[in-house]
Structures are given as structure tokens and as C-alpha cells.
Write a protein that holds these residues in place. Structure first.
Motif, short mmCIF file in Angstrom:
data_model
loop_
_atom_site.label_atom_id
_atom_site.label_comp_id
_atom_site.label_asym_id
_atom_site.label_seq_id
_atom_site.Cartn_x
_atom_site.Cartn_y
_atom_site.Cartn_z
N MET A 124 14.04 36.77 62.27
CA MET A 124 13.09 35.71 61.98
C MET A 124 12.01 36.22 61.03
N PRO A 125 11.43 35.30 60.27
CA PRO A 125 10.34 35.71 59.37
C PRO A 125 9.05 35.95 60.16
N GLU A 126 8.05 36.43 59.47
CA GLU A 126 6.73 36.57 60.09
C GLU A 126 6.30 35.22 60.63
N PRO A 127 5.61 35.19 61.77
CA PRO A 127 5.18 33.89 62.31
C PRO A 127 4.21 33.20 61.36
N PRO A 128 4.11 31.88 61.45
CA PRO A 128 3.16 31.16 60.61
C PRO A 128 1.74 31.71 60.83
N GLU A 129 0.92 31.60 59.82
CA GLU A 129 -0.44 32.12 59.91
C GLU A 129 -1.18 31.51 61.10
N GLY A 130 -1.80 32.36 61.90
CA GLY A 130 -2.56 31.89 63.05
C GLY A 130 -1.75 31.78 64.33
N TYR A 131 -0.44 32.07 64.27
CA TYR A 131 0.43 31.98 65.44
C TYR A 131 0.74 33.38 65.97
N THR A 132 0.89 33.48 67.28
CA THR A 132 1.28 34.74 67.91
C THR A 132 2.63 34.55 68.58
N VAL A 133 3.35 35.66 68.75
CA VAL A 133 4.70 35.62 69.32
C VAL A 133 4.72 36.39 70.64
N THR A 134 5.28 35.77 71.67
CA THR A 134 5.41 36.40 72.98
C THR A 134 6.83 36.20 73.49
N LYS A 135 7.39 37.24 74.06
CA LYS A 135 8.75 37.16 74.61
C LYS A 135 8.68 37.17 76.13
N ARG A 136 9.42 36.26 76.78
CA ARG A 136 9.46 36.18 78.23
C ARG A 136 10.91 36.12 78.70
N PRO A 137 11.23 36.86 79.77
CA PRO A 137 12.59 36.76 80.31
C PRO A 137 12.78 35.44 81.05
N VAL A 138 14.00 34.97 81.11
CA VAL A 138 14.35 33.82 81.92
C VAL A 138 15.34 34.30 82.98
N GLU A 139 15.04 34.02 84.24
CA GLU A 139 15.89 34.49 85.32
C GLU A 139 16.30 33.32 86.22
N ALA A 140 17.43 33.48 86.88
CA ALA A 140 17.90 32.54 87.89
C ALA A 140 18.45 33.36 89.04
N ASP A 141 17.93 33.11 90.23
CA ASP A 141 18.34 33.87 91.42
C ASP A 141 18.17 35.37 91.21
N GLY A 142 17.10 35.73 90.53
CA GLY A 142 16.80 37.13 90.31
C GLY A 142 17.63 37.82 89.26
N LYS A 143 18.47 37.07 88.56
CA LYS A 143 19.33 37.66 87.53
C LYS A 143 18.92 37.15 86.15
N PRO A 144 18.96 38.02 85.14
CA PRO A 144 18.60 37.58 83.79
C PRO A 144 19.65 36.62 83.23
N VAL A 145 19.20 35.51 82.69
CA VAL A 145 20.12 34.54 82.08
C VAL A 145 19.77 34.29 80.61
N GLY A 146 18.76 34.97 80.12
CA GLY A 146 18.35 34.80 78.74
C GLY A 146 16.89 35.14 78.57
N TYR A 147 16.32 34.68 77.47
CA TYR A 147 14.89 34.91 77.25
C TYR A 147 14.32 33.81 76.37
N ARG A 148 13.00 33.69 76.40
CA ARG A 148 12.29 32.74 75.54
C ARG A 148 11.29 33.49 74.68
N ILE A 149 11.16 33.01 73.46
CA ILE A 149 10.11 33.50 72.56
C ILE A 149 9.16 32.34 72.32
N LEU A 150 7.90 32.53 72.66
CA LEU A 150 6.87 31.51 72.47
C LEU A 150 6.11 31.82 71.19
N VAL A 151 6.05 30.86 70.31
CA VAL A 151 5.30 31.00 69.05
C VAL A 151 4.15 30.01 69.15
N LEU A 152 2.97 30.53 69.45
CA LEU A 152 1.83 29.68 69.79
C LEU A 152 0.66 29.92 68.86
N PRO A 153 -0.05 28.85 68.50
CA PRO A 153 -1.23 28.99 67.64
C PRO A 153 -2.47 29.31 68.47
#
Length: 201
Positions: free
Chosen positions: A49-78
Motif C-alpha cells: 500500500m502507498p503512504e497513508p493520506p496526509e493526516g491519517y494514521t495506520v493501526t493493525k489489529r488481529p481478528v480472532e474467533a474462539d481464541g484462534k487467529p482468523v485474519g487482521y484489520r488495518i485501521l486508517v484513521l484521521p
């Protein structure tokens, strides 16, 4: 300021939830049971991915179900504004077949709709492709507009694509022009694919 808080509050449930709402049961869409339940080997799915838009920050969070990893989310927030981008990467189920991709797409779209409904927003219009007629060779786009009793309008757009994994990029903003500009950024977000994990329909 109050309007911004209303939008952020409504969307926060989806942004911060680790519930696997996107893990729609593929069997409900008629997928072959063996394929639908096939677990993809645990691995790190890299994104380009390119650099986030100006003024936005990027955070990565795991997604779990029944204690097991099923993926992840990246939040791009101003910083303080009401526009958001949420990138969800689903790694727990093989999404190589069309039936599994239809099921996943329904889960991604319905997950967002349910989260906003729980936040007090009602859908007033949408533009969703006919999934049965989609070959998933290209990125699918689903738009929807929501409004609440306080008169706040929220525009959303989802960009969905697949390798053997599922990828959903969700954009939300009070301003349609922000959705359009964030879409141009989001279109450059792609999986770091290898020859074994290509974007085949």
C-alpha cells in the motif's frame, strides 16, 4: 463537532470489534462443504500500500474467533475527522471458489450494514452488484448511504477482492468527496502476491 462524534461513535463498533462478522458461512451460499471449510494454512499475508493520506494514521489489529487467529484489520484513521478506512484480511477459510467468494462478500457487506444499524443508522440507498453474475476477476465495489435520526448522513464504499484469501476495504465518511479521494488511495492497496497466490477468478 457533535456530528463528528456521532459518526465516530456509530462506526466505532465496527472499527474496534474483533468479532469475525465477515466470516459468513459459505455453506449458506451453496458452497461445497469440503472447500468451504478448508482452512488456509496459517501465514502472514502481506499487503502492498502507498503512504497513508496526509493526516491519517495506520493501526493493525488481529481478528480472532474462539481464541484462534482468523485474519487482521488495518485501521486508517484521521486525526479527529469522520472519515475512515478499514482493511480486513481474512485468512482462515479458502476463498478460491466462486461460491466461497459470494458467501464472503455477503458477509463483508452485511457485517458493515449490521454494525451501522446497531449504531443508529438506517440504509437509505445502495448500489450492490449482482453477485451471481460477478466473476470476481476484478475488484468488486459496493456503495451505500446511511442516515440517522439526528440528520447525519454517512456514505460508505466497499472494495472487495480475492486471492485464496478475502480482502475487504471499507471506506466511510460524511462527505462523498472524501469517499472518492480515499477510494483513489485504497485502489492501490493490494496483496503482496506470489505465483502460488495469484488474483485468479
Amino acid at each position: 463537532m457533535q456530528t463528528t462524534r456521532l459518526v465516530q461513535t456509530a462506526f466505532a463498533g465496527y472499527l474496534l470489534s474483533i468479532a469475525p462478522s465477515f466470516l459468513h458461512d459459505a455453506n449458506a451460499a451453496g458452497a461445497d462443504e469440503t472447500v468451504a471449510k478448508k482452512t488456509v494454512a496459517e501465514q502472514t499475508v502481506l499487503l502492498s500500500m502507498p503512504e497513508p493520506p496526509e493526516g491519517y494514521t495506520v493501526t493493525k489489529r488481529p481478528v480472532e474467533a474462539d481464541g484462534k487467529p482468523v485474519g487482521y484489520r488495518i485501521l486508517v484513521l484521521p486525526e479527529g475527522a469522520g472519515s475512515n478506512v478499514v482493511i480486513t484480511v481474512e485468512t482462515s477459510i479458502d476463498r478460491s471458489t466462486k461460491a466461497a467468494r459470494i458467501a464472503a462478500t455477503k458477509g463483508y457487506i452485511n457485517g458493515l450494514f449490521e454494525a451501522l444499524r446497531a449504531g443508529g443508522f438506517n440504509r437509505v440507498k445502495d448500489a450492490i452488484p449482482d453477485l451471481e453474475q460477478t466473476n470476481f476477476a476484478e475488484t468488486l465495489q459496493a456503495d451505500a448511504t446511511f442516515a440517522n435520526s439526528a440528520g447525519v448522513t454517512l456514505h460508505t464504499r466497499q472494495l472487495i477482492f480475492f486471492t485464496k484469501h478475502g480482502f475487504s476495504i471499507q471506506i466511510a465518511s460524511k462527505e462523498m468527496q472524501d469517499v472518492e479521494s480515499l477510494t483513489q488511495w485504497a485502489k492501490h492497496v493490494r496483496p503482496a502476491v506470489s505465483a502460488a497466490d495469484s488474483l485468479k477468478p
